[in-house]
Design a protein around this motif. Structure first.
Motif, PDB file in Angstrom:
ATOM      1  N   LEU A  13     -40.971  52.182  38.850  1.00  0.00           N
ATOM      2  CA  LEU A  13     -40.050  52.847  39.783  1.00  0.00           C
ATOM      3  C   LEU A  13     -40.585  52.788  41.208  1.00  0.00           C
ATOM      4  O   LEU A  13     -39.897  52.354  42.135  1.00  0.00           O
ATOM      5  N   ALA A  14     -41.845  53.181  41.362  1.00  0.00           N
ATOM      6  CA  ALA A  14     -42.437  53.192  42.703  1.00  0.00           C
ATOM      7  C   ALA A  14     -42.514  51.767  43.257  1.00  0.00           C
ATOM      8  O   ALA A  14     -42.265  51.524  44.443  1.00  0.00           O
ATOM      9  N   LEU A  15     -42.823  50.819  42.368  1.00  0.00           N
ATOM     10  CA  LEU A  15     -42.928  49.425  42.783  1.00  0.00           C
ATOM     11  C   LEU A  15     -41.581  48.921  43.320  1.00  0.00           C
ATOM     12  O   LEU A  15     -41.516  48.289  44.379  1.00  0.00           O
ATOM     13  N   GLY A  16     -40.521  49.221  42.567  1.00  0.00           N
ATOM     14  CA  GLY A  16     -39.191  48.795  42.986  1.00  0.00           C
ATOM     15  C   GLY A  16     -38.823  49.391  44.328  1.00  0.00           C
ATOM     16  O   GLY A  16     -38.286  48.713  45.206  1.00  0.00           O
ATOM     17  N   LEU A  17     -39.117  50.663  44.505  1.00  0.00           N
ATOM     18  CA  LEU A  17     -38.785  51.319  45.772  1.00  0.00           C
ATOM     19  C   LEU A  17     -39.554  50.685  46.924  1.00  0.00           C
ATOM     20  O   LEU A  17     -39.012  50.484  48.013  1.00  0.00           O
ATOM     21  N   LEU A  18     -40.827  50.350  46.677  1.00  0.00           N
ATOM     22  CA  LEU A  18     -41.631  49.722  47.733  1.00  0.00           C
ATOM     23  C   LEU A  18     -41.092  48.347  48.094  1.00  0.00           C
ATOM     24  O   LEU A  18     -41.016  47.987  49.277  1.00  0.00           O
ATOM     25  N   LEU A  19     -40.720  47.588  47.056  1.00  0.00           N
ATOM     26  CA  LEU A  19     -40.143  46.256  47.298  1.00  0.00           C
ATOM     27  C   LEU A  19     -38.915  46.358  48.207  1.00  0.00           C
ATOM     28  O   LEU A  19     -38.782  45.621  49.185  1.00  0.00           O
ATOM     29  N   ALA A  20     -38.037  47.281  47.850  1.00  0.00           N
ATOM     30  CA  ALA A  20     -36.806  47.437  48.629  1.00  0.00           C
ATOM     31  C   ALA A  20     -37.139  47.900  50.040  1.00  0.00           C
ATOM     32  O   ALA A  20     -36.528  47.448  51.012  1.00  0.00           O
ATOM     33  N   PHE A  21     -38.107  48.774  50.157  1.00  0.00           N
ATOM     34  CA  PHE A  21     -38.526  49.260  51.464  1.00  0.00           C
ATOM     35  C   PHE A  21     -38.965  48.090  52.340  1.00  0.00           C
ATOM     36  O   PHE A  21     -38.528  47.954  53.494  1.00  0.00           O
ATOM     37  N   GLY A  22     -39.793  47.226  51.776  1.00  0.00           N
ATOM     38  CA  GLY A  22     -40.294  46.083  52.534  1.00  0.00           C
ATOM     39  C   GLY A  22     -39.148  45.207  53.035  1.00  0.00           C
ATOM     40  O   GLY A  22     -39.118  44.808  54.203  1.00  0.00           O
ATOM     41  N   ALA A  23     -38.201  44.933  52.136  1.00  0.00           N
ATOM     42  CA  ALA A  23     -37.092  44.054  52.510  1.00  0.00           C
ATOM     43  C   ALA A  23     -36.289  44.660  53.646  1.00  0.00           C
ATOM     44  O   ALA A  23     -35.984  43.997  54.641  1.00  0.00           O
ATOM     45  N   LEU A  24     -35.952  45.945  53.499  1.00  0.00           N
ATOM     46  CA  LEU A  24     -35.094  46.570  54.507  1.00  0.00           C
ATOM     47  C   LEU A  24     -35.785  46.647  55.855  1.00  0.00           C
ATOM     48  O   LEU A  24     -35.174  46.389  56.892  1.00  0.00           O
ATOM     49  N   VAL A  25     -37.084  47.001  55.844  1.00  0.00           N
ATOM     50  CA  VAL A  25     -37.771  47.154  57.127  1.00  0.00           C
ATOM     51  C   VAL A  25     -37.922  45.815  57.829  1.00  0.00           C
ATOM     52  O   VAL A  25     -37.731  45.718  59.044  1.00  0.00           O
TER      53      VAL A  25
END
Lengths: 496, 223
Positions: A421-433
């Protein structure tokens, strides 16, 4: 316009207004020729609906066989009519500028406003229906109205997106209907023939006596059916297209509201299963679908070239997180899920408001062509930055808080599940930023693109909903009123 | 349900099986007009099933469902699709994604699956409901299979309507289920919209993956 309602015996029943006003104005807007008036009728009607929904907070009408209000749906009704109102305000500005650019004919606009109110009506009906069949009909009608709006621009891509949306969601709601029939069959021996065996309020009390096997089979169909409309992977493929090709106000309500309504339907069935006790535990199924949506969307975010598609995938990601939270269940995770539903609706629709103005200003939806927004349009640019950082999950915004709650409640119970879960959220965070950096900063393009003759009034009008939403999300991240927390807790317990 | 005689049960079973047979036929038809005729036949059988249930259950509102199936699905829709195919010059023969042998085998497997799934979980329900439900679920799954194996927009719509026939069959067989009429009306609106969409947007063929590139010859309606 709705004056005749006052003659009805139940005119003081807010539900009548909440459903009657959108339905009546949908009919009225079809015949209203002047689109400038229509945009304001649209806003006023949405405002009356929102005001009536606020009345529900202290005066809750008794449940009937057809409609009911409980702790769970009242908050979604208020949220839906609020975003319905802010989107109507944004739409007024958006439509004015689209019409200047002559992208839409008068006939299309008439149709658009009527469908907007019809769409609000169907969503509110789905939320307040005390009958699984009525709810199903409402969700089906919501699909129809949105299909018509997605195809509004009549471009090849828009038709394609609408067709895809139509076919996939029709099959989806078809399967949901089979699930609904099976639930009726499970309830019928206990509740007797007729409408009693389809009423949520009556079924939930005697759900323990329903046949568990039949409920299991039903839940699979309901999950696949309504799950298609929630946009859960692997049933999501209609969602990015429908969001990208329709008018932007529609993308805002699709993401912010329709996905919630579909998820609400799913959760109602989950409550029934949970009340039964012997049927399967829906948790693992929801957790699995939530995680797969999160991961799929997080990876897809990296490869998007179209700004609206980018945020459509972000919606899939967040619906995944919410479904995951409800799948974990328990008071804290449900609380986090409910809060995330609210925060995502507010933030995502704010983002689509910003995206709508940006694509109108720049005349493009390609991310690569959008640069230096904070320099060229400071108020819009910084609002956009704030909204995207919020959806990416940066503190101190409300989305951060709800995501933090989801992760921490998972960690407390199933630490192994918290890692992906945390990994997925971090991945998405990276893409959006990384996407945000490209769009918001850097040199703005030299040529001032088709700015049009947008008046200051219409740009203020377009920006207000964005900032109102962001303010709410910011406040929710810093401080939640005690009453709201207590209320979320009650609902979280209801959800089991 | 005790008053249901052996005879009415057998008739209901027979009509349900006819709907299922038509579902199988839809899977292997190679010509578009044959597909439309088979669909009309299936809708006819569905109308008979709904009317029989209306009679057996003493539920007059189901006659309306039967009438909708008869007039709208068995007559208007096939006729309109026939006209569309001629008007838009759609290829008359249909390609399938799988060979007919494999399609039929999958179809049989799906029917077996629905019987295995439905019969055990409805052990307490009346026999009439049980068997009809198994038949209905088979029809639904066959409709889905048809939507997957056929490339053409028209046959996909027919597949969707076959799926919907299964849904209505399930709904009329569920004793005393309210709103069946409303649901069949809602579906009719949906189908009418689809036909409208095909016509106005000239969606002709090859929706292999429902992907943009597969919209072979799109012509906008106002250019």
């Amino acid at each position: 316009m709705m004056g005749h309602l006052a003659n009805f015996p139940g005119a003081d029943n807010p539900l009548l207004w909440i459903l009657g006003v959108p339905l009546g104005s949908a009919g009225f807007l079809v015949v209203l020729k002047e689109w400038r008036v229509a945009t304001w009728v649209n806003v006023v009607a949405s405002a009356i609906t929102f005001a009536s929904s606020l009345m529900l907070l202290d005066h809750r009408p008794a449940a009937t066989r057809l409609l009911f209000i409980d702790d769970f749906n009242v908050y979604l009704v208020v949220l839906t009519s609020f975003i319905g109102l802010t989107t109507a305000v944004f739409s007024a500005a958006y439509i004015a500028r689209e019409s200047e650019a002559q992208r839409l004919s008068d006939l299309h606009l008439r149709f658009y406003h009527s469908m907007y109110q019809a769409f609000l009506f169907t969503m509110l009906l789905a939320l307040t229906a005390n009958n699984t069949g009525v709810m199903w009909v409402a969700v089906e009608a919501a699909t129809l109205t949105t299909v018509l709006m997605v195809s509004l621009y009549r471009t090849r891509e828009a038709i394609e997106a609408a067709w895809k949306y139509f076919i996939l969601c029709s099959v989806g709601i078809g399967l949901a209907l089979f699930g609904t029939t099976l639930v009726y069959l499970a309830a019928q021996p206990v509740m007797g023939d007729g409408a009693d065996a389809m009423a949520w309020t009556l079924m939930i009390k005697r759900a323990h006596a329903f046949q568990p096997d039949l409920l299991n089979l039903a839940f699979v169909f309901v999950l696949v059916g309504y799950g298609t409309k929630v946009g859960l992977a692997p049933l999501h493929s209609w969602l990015p297209d429908a969001h990208a090709e329709g008018p932007t106000p529609i993308s805002a309500v699709l993401s912010g509201l329709l996905l919630n309504v579909a998820l609400y339907a799913l959760l109602r069935f989950k409550m029934l299963i949970a009340a039964n006790g012997q049927a399967l535990t829906p948790g693992p199924l929801l957790v699995m679908m939530g995680l797969s949506s999160l991961f799929l969307a997080a990876f897809m975010l990296y490869r998007r070239g179209d700004i609206k598609r980018l945020f459509a995938y972000s919606s899939i990601e967040h619906m995944g997180v919410i479904t995951f939270a409800f799948g974990m269940g328990g008071a804290l995770a449900n609380f986090a899920g409910l809060m995330h539903m609210t925060m995502h609706s507010l933030t995502k629709s704010a983002i689509f408001f910003a995206v709508g103005i940006i694509s109108q200003n720049e005349g493009t939806k390609r991310i690569a062509d959008i640069r230096g927004l904070t320099a060229s349009h400071p108020v819009l640019g910084w609002g956009f930055v704030l909204a995207v950082l919020a959806i990416a999950g940066l503190p101190p915004m409300g989305v951060f808080m709800s995501e933090f709650l989801v992760v921490s409640s998972t960690f407390a119970r199933q630490p192994l599940l918290a890692i992906p879960l945390a990994l997925g959220l971090l991945l998405a965070f990276g893409a959006l930023v990384s996407r945000l950096q490209m769009m918001a900063f850097g040199e703005p393009p030299k040529v001032v693109a088709s700015h049009g003759t947008a008046t200051t009034f219409s740009s203020i009008l377009a920006l207000t909903p964005l900032w109102v939403h962001m303010l709410l999300v910011l406040v929710a991240g810093l401080y939640l009123p005690k009453e709201l927390v207590a209320w979320f807790q009650v609902v979280a317990r209801l959800l089991g | 349900m005790a008053d249901i005689s052996q005879f009415s049960y057998e008739v209901a079973h027979l009509i349900g099986a006819t709907v299922l047979m038509a579902g199988f036929q839809l899977l292997y038809q190679r010509r578009l007009f044959a597909v439309l005729n088979t669909f009309a036949f299936q809708a006819l059988a569905l109308a008979a099933a709904a009317a029989w249930q209306a009679h057996v259950q003493h539920a007059p509102h189901l006659y309306i469902t039967a009438a909708i199936a008869l007039v709208f699905k068995a007559m208007i829709v096939p006729f309109a699709l026939h006209w569309l195919v001629e008007k838009l010059g759609i290829h008359r023969s249909v390609e399938t994604a799988m060979s007919i042998g494999w399609t039929m085998t999958s179809g049989v497997a799906l029917v077996a699956l629905s019987i295995l799934l439905v019969l055990p979980v409805t052990a307490n329900a009346a026999a009439l409901t049980r068997e009809s439900l198994a038949l209905a679920m088979s029809v639904i799954l066959l409709g889905l299979l048809m939507m997957i194996t056929r490339h053409n927009a028209v046959t996909q719509v027919v597949g969707f309507m076959a799926l919907e026939n299964g849904l209505i069959l399930a709904a009329v067989s569920a004793k005393g289920m309210p709103l069946v009429v409303e649901i069949s009306i809602a579906f009719s609106v949906l189908v009418a919209m689809t036909l409208f969409g095909i016509f106005f947007f000239r969606i002709r063929e090859r929706f292999e993956t429902l992907d943009l590139n597969d919209l072979e010859t799109y012509r906008g309606d106002r250019q």
